[in-house]
Design a protein around this motif. Structure first.
Motif, short mmCIF file in Angstrom:
data_model
loop_
_atom_site.label_atom_id
_atom_site.label_comp_id
_atom_site.label_asym_id
_atom_site.label_seq_id
_atom_site.Cartn_x
_atom_site.Cartn_y
_atom_site.Cartn_z
N PRO A 96 -2.54 -6.70 0.63
CA PRO A 96 -1.44 -6.14 0.71
C PRO A 96 -0.58 -7.29 1.11
O PRO A 96 0.69 -7.16 0.50
CB PRO A 96 -1.51 -5.03 1.85
CG PRO A 96 -2.93 -4.53 2.27
CD PRO A 96 -3.75 -5.93 1.63
N GLU A 97 -1.04 -8.23 1.58
CA GLU A 97 0.02 -9.45 2.04
C GLU A 97 0.30 -10.07 0.46
O GLU A 97 1.60 -10.41 0.52
CB GLU A 97 -0.43 -10.21 3.08
CG GLU A 97 0.46 -11.64 3.20
CD GLU A 97 0.08 -12.53 4.23
OE1 GLU A 97 0.52 -13.60 4.45
OE2 GLU A 97 -0.96 -12.18 4.92
N ALA A 98 -0.56 -10.11 -0.32
CA ALA A 98 -0.63 -10.85 -1.35
C ALA A 98 0.43 -9.98 -2.43
O ALA A 98 1.20 -10.51 -3.05
CB ALA A 98 -1.87 -10.68 -2.10
N GLY A 99 0.37 -8.75 -2.15
CA GLY A 99 1.53 -7.75 -3.05
C GLY A 99 2.61 -7.98 -2.36
O GLY A 99 3.72 -7.99 -3.05
N ALA A 100 2.88 -7.86 -1.10
CA ALA A 100 4.09 -7.86 -0.43
C ALA A 100 4.88 -9.23 -0.58
O ALA A 100 6.25 -9.24 -0.64
CB ALA A 100 3.95 -7.54 1.11
N ARG A 101 4.31 -10.16 -0.60
CA ARG A 101 4.92 -11.63 -0.96
C ARG A 101 5.07 -11.98 -2.35
O ARG A 101 6.17 -12.43 -2.68
CB ARG A 101 3.79 -12.78 0.01
CG ARG A 101 4.04 -12.70 1.33
CD ARG A 101 3.33 -13.88 2.04
NE ARG A 101 3.06 -13.77 3.36
CZ ARG A 101 4.00 -14.41 4.20
NH1 ARG A 101 5.25 -14.60 3.91
NH2 ARG A 101 3.81 -13.99 5.44
N PHE A 102 3.96 -11.82 -2.93
CA PHE A 102 4.23 -12.17 -4.53
C PHE A 102 3.80 -11.11 -5.55
O PHE A 102 3.52 -11.47 -6.75
CB PHE A 102 2.91 -13.32 -4.56
CG PHE A 102 3.15 -14.25 -3.71
CD1 PHE A 102 4.13 -15.32 -3.80
CD2 PHE A 102 2.16 -14.19 -2.55
CE1 PHE A 102 4.16 -16.14 -2.58
CE2 PHE A 102 2.11 -15.56 -1.64
CZ PHE A 102 3.15 -16.12 -1.47
N GLY A 157 0.79 -2.88 -2.06
CA GLY A 157 1.73 -3.93 -1.23
C GLY A 157 2.80 -4.13 -2.48
O GLY A 157 4.13 -4.47 -1.86
N ALA A 158 2.63 -4.53 -3.64
CA ALA A 158 3.66 -4.73 -4.54
C ALA A 158 4.90 -3.88 -4.88
O ALA A 158 5.96 -3.96 -4.99
CB ALA A 158 3.02 -5.31 -5.85
N VAL A 159 4.37 -2.50 -4.81
CA VAL A 159 5.17 -1.25 -5.25
C VAL A 159 5.96 -0.92 -4.23
O VAL A 159 7.04 -0.79 -4.15
CB VAL A 159 4.28 -0.39 -5.86
CG1 VAL A 159 5.17 0.90 -5.93
CG2 VAL A 159 3.70 -0.71 -7.36
N LEU A 160 5.10 -0.85 -2.81
CA LEU A 160 5.86 -0.29 -1.61
C LEU A 160 6.28 -1.17 -0.73
O LEU A 160 7.38 -0.88 0.01
CB LEU A 160 4.87 0.48 -0.95
CG LEU A 160 4.32 1.80 -1.72
CD1 LEU A 160 3.20 2.48 -1.12
CD2 LEU A 160 5.38 2.97 -2.13
N LEU A 161 5.82 -2.24 -0.28
CA LEU A 161 6.00 -3.29 0.68
C LEU A 161 7.15 -4.39 0.15
O LEU A 161 8.28 -4.62 0.70
CB LEU A 161 5.20 -4.02 1.36
CG LEU A 161 3.90 -2.95 2.10
CD1 LEU A 161 2.88 -3.80 2.91
CD2 LEU A 161 4.56 -2.14 2.95
N ALA A 162 6.79 -4.98 -1.08
CA ALA A 162 7.65 -5.90 -1.54
C ALA A 162 9.13 -5.66 -1.86
O ALA A 162 10.00 -6.35 -1.22
CB ALA A 162 7.23 -6.66 -2.80
N PRO A 163 9.52 -4.32 -2.34
CA PRO A 163 10.85 -4.03 -2.59
C PRO A 163 11.77 -3.94 -1.17
O PRO A 163 12.88 -3.87 -1.06
CB PRO A 163 10.94 -2.73 -3.23
CG PRO A 163 9.46 -2.62 -4.08
CD PRO A 163 8.71 -3.21 -3.11
N ARG A 164 11.14 -3.54 -0.23
CA ARG A 164 11.67 -3.24 1.25
C ARG A 164 11.50 -4.56 2.08
O ARG A 164 11.98 -4.43 3.24
CB ARG A 164 11.01 -2.17 1.90
CG ARG A 164 11.11 -0.87 1.06
CD ARG A 164 10.13 0.22 1.69
NE ARG A 164 10.51 1.65 1.05
CZ ARG A 164 10.26 1.75 -0.01
NH1 ARG A 164 9.10 1.04 -0.76
NH2 ARG A 164 10.33 3.22 -1.03
N GLY A 165 11.09 -5.73 1.64
CA GLY A 165 10.88 -6.78 2.29
C GLY A 165 9.88 -6.72 3.61
O GLY A 165 10.00 -7.43 4.60
N LEU A 166 8.86 -5.91 3.36
CA LEU A 166 7.92 -5.70 4.51
C LEU A 166 6.54 -6.56 4.17
O LEU A 166 6.21 -6.33 3.02
CB LEU A 166 7.74 -4.40 4.61
CG LEU A 166 8.81 -3.34 4.98
CD1 LEU A 166 8.17 -1.91 4.99
CD2 LEU A 166 9.15 -3.61 6.65
N VAL A 167 6.50 -7.28 5.05
CA VAL A 167 5.17 -8.31 4.98
C VAL A 167 4.34 -8.21 6.02
O VAL A 167 4.69 -8.26 7.40
CB VAL A 167 5.56 -9.73 4.97
CG1 VAL A 167 4.36 -10.69 4.94
CG2 VAL A 167 6.59 -9.91 3.76
#
Length: 429
Positions: free
Chosen positions: A28-34, A248-258
Protein backbone atom coordinates in the motif's frame (compact mmCIF):
# COMPACT_ATOMS: atom_id res chain seq x y z
CA UNK A 1 -8.24 -32.24 -3.74
CA UNK A 2 -6.89 -35.07 -1.57
CA UNK A 3 -3.43 -34.58 -3.03
CA UNK A 4 -3.68 -30.81 -2.55
CA UNK A 5 -4.73 -31.04 1.11
CA UNK A 6 -2.04 -33.62 1.77
CA UNK A 7 0.63 -31.42 0.23
CA UNK A 8 -0.34 -28.27 2.10
CA UNK A 9 2.10 -27.38 4.84
CA UNK A 10 5.42 -25.55 4.40
CA UNK A 11 4.04 -23.52 1.47
CA UNK A 12 1.21 -22.18 3.60
CA UNK A 13 3.70 -21.34 6.35
CA UNK A 14 5.77 -19.55 3.70
CA UNK A 15 2.68 -17.60 2.64
CA UNK A 16 1.90 -16.77 6.28
CA UNK A 17 5.43 -15.43 6.67
CA UNK A 18 5.12 -13.50 3.41
CA UNK A 19 1.70 -11.94 3.87
CA UNK A 20 2.68 -9.70 6.69
CA UNK A 21 4.58 -6.44 6.62
CA UNK A 22 5.64 -6.78 2.99
CA UNK A 23 2.06 -6.93 1.77
CA UNK A 24 0.03 -5.09 4.39
CA UNK A 25 2.50 -2.20 4.66
CA UNK A 26 5.02 -2.00 1.80
CA UNK A 27 2.55 -2.67 -1.04
CA UNK A 28 0.00 0.00 0.00
CA UNK A 29 2.83 2.45 0.67
CA UNK A 30 4.17 1.84 -2.85
CA UNK A 31 0.74 2.67 -4.23
CA UNK A 32 0.22 5.66 -1.94
CA UNK A 33 3.59 7.24 -2.77
CA UNK A 34 4.12 6.29 -6.40
CA UNK A 35 0.76 5.16 -7.76
CA UNK A 36 1.05 2.03 -9.90
CA UNK A 37 4.63 2.80 -10.99
CA UNK A 38 6.04 -0.10 -8.92
CA UNK A 39 3.53 -2.82 -9.88
CA UNK A 40 6.01 -4.14 -12.44
CA UNK A 41 8.60 -4.46 -9.66
CA UNK A 42 6.20 -6.39 -7.41
CA UNK A 43 5.57 -8.92 -10.18
CA UNK A 44 9.23 -9.08 -11.20
CA UNK A 45 10.38 -9.68 -7.62
CA UNK A 46 8.05 -12.65 -7.29
CA UNK A 47 9.27 -14.09 -10.59
CA UNK A 48 13.00 -13.74 -9.99
CA UNK A 49 12.81 -14.95 -6.37
CA UNK A 50 10.55 -17.94 -7.04
CA UNK A 51 13.44 -20.37 -7.72
CA UNK A 52 15.05 -19.47 -4.38
CA UNK A 53 12.00 -20.75 -2.51
CA UNK A 54 11.27 -23.64 -4.90
CA UNK A 55 14.81 -24.92 -4.33
CA UNK A 56 13.99 -25.75 -0.70
CA UNK A 57 11.35 -28.48 -1.30
CA UNK A 58 13.36 -29.67 -4.30
CA UNK A 59 16.47 -30.21 -2.21
CA UNK A 60 14.57 -31.85 0.65
CA UNK A 61 12.78 -34.22 -1.74
CA UNK A 62 16.05 -35.22 -3.38
CA UNK A 63 18.42 -35.37 -0.40
CA UNK A 64 16.12 -35.74 2.64
CA UNK A 65 18.10 -33.08 4.47
CA UNK A 66 17.83 -29.35 5.01
CA UNK A 67 19.55 -26.56 3.14
CA UNK A 68 21.68 -25.96 6.23
CA UNK A 69 23.14 -29.44 5.77
CA UNK A 70 24.02 -28.46 2.21
CA UNK A 71 25.64 -25.21 3.38
CA UNK A 72 28.11 -27.23 5.45
CA UNK A 73 29.57 -28.64 2.20
CA UNK A 74 30.06 -25.35 0.37
CA UNK A 75 33.68 -25.01 -0.84
CA UNK A 76 35.90 -22.67 1.12
CA UNK A 77 36.68 -22.27 4.82
CA UNK A 78 34.98 -24.92 6.92
CA UNK A 79 31.29 -24.14 7.60
CA UNK A 80 31.67 -20.51 6.55
CA UNK A 81 28.15 -20.43 5.10
CA UNK A 82 26.65 -21.83 8.30
CA UNK A 83 28.52 -19.29 10.44
CA UNK A 84 27.34 -16.51 8.13
CA UNK A 85 23.78 -17.76 8.59
CA UNK A 86 24.14 -17.75 12.37
CA UNK A 87 25.21 -14.11 12.44
CA UNK A 88 22.50 -13.08 10.01
CA UNK A 89 19.85 -14.97 12.01
CA UNK A 90 20.67 -12.99 15.13
CA UNK A 91 20.63 -9.59 13.42
CA UNK A 92 17.52 -10.33 11.36
CA UNK A 93 15.68 -11.74 14.39
CA UNK A 94 16.31 -8.59 16.44
CA UNK A 95 15.25 -6.26 13.64
CA UNK A 96 12.21 -8.25 12.56
CA UNK A 97 10.91 -8.69 16.09
CA UNK A 98 11.07 -4.92 16.57
CA UNK A 99 9.47 -4.16 13.20
CA UNK A 100 6.77 -6.85 13.00
CA UNK A 101 5.71 -6.90 16.63
CA UNK A 102 5.54 -3.09 16.57
CA UNK A 103 3.48 -3.11 13.37
CA UNK A 104 1.11 -5.74 14.79
CA UNK A 105 0.75 -3.79 18.03
CA UNK A 106 -0.15 -0.65 16.06
CA UNK A 107 -3.38 -2.39 15.02
CA UNK A 108 -4.21 -2.97 18.68
CA UNK A 109 -3.58 0.72 19.41
CA UNK A 110 -6.16 1.67 16.78
CA UNK A 111 -8.67 -1.12 17.42
CA UNK A 112 -8.58 -1.19 21.23
CA UNK A 113 -6.81 1.98 22.34
CA UNK A 114 -5.58 2.25 25.89
CA UNK A 115 -1.85 1.65 26.38
CA UNK A 116 0.91 3.03 24.20
CA UNK A 117 2.51 1.21 21.28
CA UNK A 118 5.39 0.07 23.50
CA UNK A 119 3.09 -1.38 26.16
CA UNK A 120 0.95 -3.19 23.58
CA UNK A 121 4.13 -4.57 22.01
CA UNK A 122 5.28 -5.98 25.35
CA UNK A 123 1.88 -7.56 26.00
CA UNK A 124 1.80 -9.01 22.51
CA UNK A 125 5.29 -10.41 22.94
CA UNK A 126 4.29 -12.09 26.19
CA UNK A 127 1.32 -13.77 24.46
CA UNK A 128 3.52 -14.95 21.61
CA UNK A 129 6.08 -16.43 24.00
CA UNK A 130 3.35 -18.34 25.84
CA UNK A 131 1.95 -19.70 22.58
CA UNK A 132 5.41 -20.69 21.40
CA UNK A 133 5.87 -22.60 24.64
CA UNK A 134 2.70 -24.59 23.94
CA UNK A 135 2.50 -24.33 20.15
CA UNK A 136 2.77 -27.11 17.62
CA UNK A 137 3.50 -27.14 13.91
CA UNK A 138 0.40 -29.20 13.08
CA UNK A 139 -2.01 -26.55 14.38
CA UNK A 140 -0.47 -23.81 12.19
CA UNK A 141 -1.51 -25.30 8.85
CA UNK A 142 -5.28 -24.87 9.07
CA UNK A 143 -5.11 -21.56 10.95
CA UNK A 144 -2.74 -20.05 8.38
CA UNK A 145 -4.86 -21.25 5.47
CA UNK A 146 -8.07 -19.75 6.92
CA UNK A 147 -6.39 -16.41 7.68
CA UNK A 148 -4.84 -16.24 4.24
CA UNK A 149 -8.11 -16.94 2.43
CA UNK A 150 -10.01 -14.46 4.62
CA UNK A 151 -7.55 -11.67 3.87
CA UNK A 152 -7.56 -12.53 0.16
CA UNK A 153 -11.37 -12.46 0.08
CA UNK A 154 -11.61 -9.10 1.88
CA UNK A 155 -8.96 -7.54 -0.36
CA UNK A 156 -10.58 -8.85 -3.56
CA UNK A 157 -13.92 -7.34 -2.47
CA UNK A 158 -12.27 -3.96 -1.81
CA UNK A 159 -10.41 -4.13 -5.14
CA UNK A 160 -13.62 -4.94 -7.00
CA UNK A 161 -15.23 -1.86 -5.46
CA UNK A 162 -12.28 0.38 -6.41
CA UNK A 163 -10.43 -1.06 -9.43
CA UNK A 164 -7.73 0.90 -11.25
CA UNK A 165 -8.64 2.56 -14.53
CA UNK A 166 -7.59 0.93 -17.80
CA UNK A 167 -5.26 3.82 -18.64
CA UNK A 168 -3.14 2.78 -15.63
CA UNK A 169 -2.27 -0.60 -17.17
CA UNK A 170 0.60 0.63 -19.41
CA UNK A 171 2.02 2.50 -16.43
CA UNK A 172 1.94 -0.71 -14.37
CA UNK A 173 4.00 -2.56 -16.98
CA UNK A 174 6.57 0.15 -17.68
CA UNK A 175 9.78 -0.36 -15.64
CA UNK A 176 10.77 2.78 -13.77
CA UNK A 177 12.23 3.86 -10.44
CA UNK A 178 10.44 7.02 -9.30
CA UNK A 179 12.53 9.65 -7.56
CA UNK A 180 12.87 8.96 -3.85
CA UNK A 181 11.83 5.31 -4.14
CA UNK A 182 15.21 3.57 -3.63
CA UNK A 183 14.73 2.63 0.03
CA UNK A 184 11.24 1.31 -0.67
CA UNK A 185 12.48 -0.55 -3.76
CA UNK A 186 15.26 -2.16 -1.73
CA UNK A 187 12.82 -3.09 1.04
CA UNK A 188 10.42 -4.64 -1.49
CA UNK A 189 13.22 -6.58 -3.14
CA UNK A 190 14.54 -7.82 0.20
CA UNK A 191 11.20 -8.43 1.92
CA UNK A 192 8.81 -9.38 -0.91
CA UNK A 193 7.39 -11.97 -0.69
CA UNK A 194 9.83 -12.56 2.18
CA UNK A 195 13.56 -12.76 2.80
CA UNK A 196 15.41 -15.45 0.81
CA UNK A 197 16.84 -16.67 4.12
CA UNK A 198 13.35 -17.99 4.96
CA UNK A 199 14.08 -20.79 2.45
CA UNK A 200 16.13 -22.35 5.26
CA UNK A 201 12.97 -22.45 7.39
CA UNK A 202 11.14 -23.96 4.42
CA UNK A 203 13.54 -26.88 4.28
CA UNK A 204 13.19 -27.46 8.02
CA UNK A 205 9.39 -27.22 7.79
CA UNK A 206 9.40 -29.67 4.86
CA UNK A 207 11.35 -32.22 6.89
CA UNK A 208 9.02 -31.69 9.83
CA UNK A 209 5.99 -32.03 7.53
CA UNK A 210 7.32 -35.32 6.20
CA UNK A 211 7.88 -36.63 9.73
CA UNK A 212 4.35 -35.68 10.76
CA UNK A 213 2.81 -37.06 7.55
CA UNK A 214 4.96 -40.04 6.50
CA UNK A 215 4.18 -41.52 3.08
CA UNK A 216 5.49 -44.08 0.63
CA UNK A 217 5.77 -41.68 -2.30
CA UNK A 218 8.93 -41.70 -4.39
CA UNK A 219 11.19 -38.67 -4.66
CA UNK A 220 9.56 -37.36 -7.84
CA UNK A 221 6.10 -37.48 -6.26
CA UNK A 222 7.39 -35.71 -3.17
CA UNK A 223 8.96 -33.05 -5.37
CA UNK A 224 5.69 -32.49 -7.24
CA UNK A 225 3.75 -32.20 -3.99
CA UNK A 226 6.33 -29.82 -2.52
CA UNK A 227 6.30 -27.56 -5.57
CA UNK A 228 2.49 -27.56 -5.65
CA UNK A 229 2.47 -26.41 -2.03
CA UNK A 230 4.96 -23.61 -2.69
CA UNK A 231 3.14 -22.43 -5.82
CA UNK A 232 -0.18 -22.17 -4.00
CA UNK A 233 1.27 -19.99 -1.27
CA UNK A 234 3.28 -18.03 -3.82
CA UNK A 235 0.22 -17.41 -5.98
CA UNK A 236 -1.70 -15.97 -3.04
CA UNK A 237 1.29 -13.79 -2.22
CA UNK A 238 1.63 -12.16 -5.65
CA UNK A 239 -2.14 -11.68 -5.97
CA UNK A 240 -2.40 -9.87 -2.64
CA UNK A 241 0.67 -7.75 -3.30
CA UNK A 242 -0.64 -6.42 -6.63
CA UNK A 243 -4.11 -5.79 -5.19
CA UNK A 244 -2.67 -3.83 -2.25
CA UNK A 245 -0.55 -1.65 -4.55
CA UNK A 246 -3.61 -0.92 -6.69
CA UNK A 247 -5.73 -0.04 -3.65
CA UNK A 248 -3.02 2.27 -2.36
CA UNK A 249 -2.79 3.99 -5.75
CA UNK A 250 -6.57 4.38 -6.22
CA UNK A 251 -7.64 5.22 -2.66
CA UNK A 252 -4.68 6.63 -0.71
CA UNK A 253 -2.58 8.51 -3.28
CA UNK A 254 -5.34 10.96 -4.42
CA UNK A 255 -6.01 11.86 -0.77
CA UNK A 256 -2.36 12.29 0.18
CA UNK A 257 -2.54 9.44 2.70
CA UNK A 258 0.67 7.47 3.27
CA UNK A 259 0.84 4.53 5.72
CA UNK A 260 3.62 5.67 8.03
CA UNK A 261 4.27 6.55 11.65
CA UNK A 262 2.36 5.29 14.70
CA UNK A 263 -0.99 5.76 12.90
CA UNK A 264 -0.07 3.35 10.12
CA UNK A 265 -2.91 0.91 10.97
CA UNK A 266 -5.53 3.68 10.79
CA UNK A 267 -4.30 4.79 7.37
CA UNK A 268 -4.29 1.23 6.06
CA UNK A 269 -7.87 0.71 7.21
CA UNK A 270 -8.91 3.48 4.80
CA UNK A 271 -8.21 1.04 1.96
CA UNK A 272 -11.47 -0.64 2.92
CA UNK A 273 -13.59 1.98 4.67
CA UNK A 274 -13.41 4.43 1.75
CA UNK A 275 -15.22 2.00 -0.54
CA UNK A 276 -17.09 -0.36 1.77
CA UNK A 277 -18.02 1.93 4.67
CA UNK A 278 -16.89 2.46 8.24
CA UNK A 279 -18.28 -0.94 9.25
CA UNK A 280 -15.32 -2.52 7.44
CA UNK A 281 -12.70 -0.90 9.69
CA UNK A 282 -12.96 -3.38 12.60
CA UNK A 283 -13.19 -6.27 10.13
CA UNK A 284 -10.02 -5.20 8.34
CA UNK A 285 -8.21 -4.48 11.60
CA UNK A 286 -9.09 -7.97 12.82
CA UNK A 287 -8.00 -9.69 9.57
CA UNK A 288 -4.79 -7.70 9.27
CA UNK A 289 -3.96 -8.18 12.94
CA UNK A 290 -4.45 -11.95 12.64
CA UNK A 291 -2.31 -12.12 9.50
CA UNK A 292 0.47 -10.12 11.16
CA UNK A 293 0.12 -12.10 14.39
CA UNK A 294 0.62 -15.33 12.45
CA UNK A 295 3.67 -13.80 10.76
CA UNK A 296 5.12 -12.87 14.17
CA UNK A 297 4.46 -16.38 15.51
CA UNK A 298 6.06 -18.05 12.49
CA UNK A 299 9.01 -15.65 12.53
CA UNK A 300 9.70 -15.97 16.25
CA UNK A 301 9.61 -19.75 15.94
CA UNK A 302 11.58 -19.94 12.69
CA UNK A 303 14.68 -18.09 13.85
CA UNK A 304 15.45 -20.17 16.96
CA UNK A 305 14.61 -23.38 15.07
CA UNK A 306 17.14 -22.41 12.42
CA UNK A 307 19.61 -21.42 15.13
CA UNK A 308 19.38 -24.86 16.77
CA UNK A 309 19.62 -26.56 13.36
CA UNK A 310 22.75 -24.54 12.53
CA UNK A 311 24.34 -25.50 15.86
CA UNK A 312 23.66 -29.17 15.11
CA UNK A 313 25.29 -28.84 11.68
CA UNK A 314 28.35 -27.18 13.22
CA UNK A 315 28.63 -30.17 15.57
CA UNK A 316 28.62 -32.49 12.60
CA UNK A 317 25.04 -33.76 13.09
CA UNK A 318 21.99 -33.49 10.85
CA UNK A 319 20.12 -30.19 11.05
CA UNK A 320 16.90 -31.97 12.11
CA UNK A 321 17.17 -34.41 15.01
CA UNK A 322 15.23 -37.64 15.35
CA UNK A 323 13.74 -36.54 18.68
CA UNK A 324 9.94 -36.34 19.01
CA UNK A 325 8.46 -33.13 17.69
CA UNK A 326 8.47 -30.41 20.27
CA UNK A 327 11.39 -31.72 22.30
CA UNK A 328 13.98 -29.37 20.72
CA UNK A 329 11.76 -26.39 21.59
CA UNK A 330 12.24 -27.13 25.28
CA UNK A 331 16.00 -26.92 24.98
CA UNK A 332 18.00 -24.08 26.44
CA UNK A 333 19.52 -22.80 23.12
CA UNK A 334 16.05 -22.22 21.65
CA UNK A 335 14.89 -20.10 24.57
CA UNK A 336 18.20 -18.30 25.10
CA UNK A 337 18.21 -17.21 21.46
CA UNK A 338 14.51 -16.31 21.43
CA UNK A 339 14.49 -14.37 24.70
CA UNK A 340 17.74 -12.52 23.92
CA UNK A 341 16.64 -11.40 20.46
CA UNK A 342 13.17 -10.52 21.75
CA UNK A 343 14.61 -8.33 24.52
CA UNK A 344 16.90 -6.49 22.09
CA UNK A 345 14.08 -6.12 19.57
CA UNK A 346 11.81 -4.56 22.18
CA UNK A 347 14.62 -2.20 23.18
CA UNK A 348 14.96 -1.01 19.57
CA UNK A 349 11.21 -0.52 19.29
CA UNK A 350 11.16 1.51 22.51
CA UNK A 351 13.91 3.78 21.15
CA UNK A 352 12.34 4.10 17.67
CA UNK A 353 8.56 3.56 17.97
CA UNK A 354 7.94 3.84 14.22
CA UNK A 355 7.22 0.29 12.95
CA UNK A 356 6.64 1.45 9.36
CA UNK A 357 10.16 2.88 9.13
CA UNK A 358 11.65 -0.14 10.90
CA UNK A 359 10.02 -2.50 8.38
CA UNK A 360 11.63 -0.65 5.48
CA UNK A 361 15.05 -0.56 7.14
CA UNK A 362 14.94 -4.26 8.01
CA UNK A 363 13.72 -5.13 4.51
CA UNK A 364 16.54 -3.15 2.88
CA UNK A 365 19.07 -4.75 5.23
CA UNK A 366 17.72 -8.19 4.32
CA UNK A 367 18.45 -7.46 0.67
CA UNK A 368 22.20 -7.29 1.34
CA UNK A 369 22.57 -11.00 2.11
CA UNK A 370 19.70 -12.29 -0.04
CA UNK A 371 21.94 -12.83 -3.10
CA UNK A 372 24.30 -14.90 -0.94
CA UNK A 373 21.50 -17.20 0.26
CA UNK A 374 20.16 -17.38 -3.29
CA UNK A 375 23.57 -18.43 -4.64
CA UNK A 376 23.97 -21.03 -1.88
CA UNK A 377 20.56 -22.52 -2.69
CA UNK A 378 21.40 -22.61 -6.39
CA UNK A 379 24.69 -24.34 -5.63
CA UNK A 380 22.90 -26.91 -3.45
CA UNK A 381 20.36 -28.00 -6.07
CA UNK A 382 22.80 -28.01 -8.99
CA UNK A 383 25.83 -29.57 -7.28
CA UNK A 384 24.50 -31.67 -4.42
CA UNK A 385 21.56 -33.39 -6.16
CA UNK A 386 22.85 -36.39 -8.11
CA UNK A 387 19.64 -37.51 -9.81
CA UNK A 388 19.28 -35.37 -12.97
CA UNK A 389 15.47 -35.79 -12.87
CA UNK A 390 15.37 -33.87 -9.60
CA UNK A 391 17.63 -31.00 -10.61
CA UNK A 392 16.11 -27.72 -11.82
CA UNK A 393 15.88 -27.22 -15.58
CA UNK A 394 17.81 -24.62 -17.54
CA UNK A 395 15.00 -22.03 -17.46
CA UNK A 396 14.78 -22.06 -13.66
CA UNK A 397 18.57 -21.85 -13.35
CA UNK A 398 18.65 -18.89 -15.75
CA UNK A 399 15.91 -17.07 -13.82
CA UNK A 400 17.80 -17.74 -10.59
CA UNK A 401 21.04 -16.31 -11.96
CA UNK A 402 19.22 -13.25 -13.30
CA UNK A 403 17.58 -12.77 -9.90
CA UNK A 404 20.92 -12.92 -8.11
CA UNK A 405 22.45 -10.34 -10.47
CA UNK A 406 19.45 -8.00 -10.16
CA UNK A 407 19.52 -8.11 -6.35
CA UNK A 408 23.27 -7.49 -6.30
CA UNK A 409 22.83 -4.42 -8.52
CA UNK A 410 20.05 -2.93 -6.39
CA UNK A 411 21.96 -3.68 -3.16
CA UNK A 412 25.06 -2.02 -4.62
CA UNK A 413 23.02 1.02 -5.68
CA UNK A 414 21.53 1.28 -2.19
CA UNK A 415 24.96 1.10 -0.51
CA UNK A 416 26.43 3.63 -2.96
CA UNK A 417 23.56 6.08 -2.50
CA UNK A 418 23.70 5.73 1.28
CA UNK A 419 27.46 6.33 1.29
CA UNK A 420 27.14 9.40 -0.97
CA UNK A 421 24.38 10.87 1.19
CA UNK A 422 26.34 10.22 4.38
CA UNK A 423 29.48 11.78 2.88
CA UNK A 424 27.55 14.83 1.67
CA UNK A 425 25.97 15.31 5.07
CA UNK A 426 29.37 15.25 6.80
CA UNK A 427 30.90 17.91 4.54
CA UNK A 428 30.82 21.54 5.75
CA UNK A 429 28.28 23.74 4.00
Amino acid sequence: MKRLLGALGPGILLAATSVGASHILLSPEAGARFGVDLVWLIVLVHVIKYPAFAFAPRYVAAQNESLLDAYAHVPGPRNWAVWLGLGDMALQAIGLIAALVGLTASFLVVAVGGPSLTVWSLLLTAVLLVLLRWGRYRSLRLVNLVLMLSLVLGTVIAFTAAPPSLDMVPQMLTPSFPAGSLLLVAAILGFMPTSVGVSIWQSLWALEHRRLRPDNADKLERLRNGLLDVRLGYGLSVLLAVLFVSLGAVLLAPRGLVPEGPEVALTLSRLYTLVLGDWMQPVFLAMAFCALFTTCYTMMDGFPRSFIAALRVLRGDSAVSSEPHGAPLLGRPYWVFLLSTTFLGMAILALAPDPALLVKIVGAFGLLLSPVYYALNLWAVTRRIEDPRLRPDGVIVTVAMAGIVFMVLIAGLLLWTTWVEATSASLPT
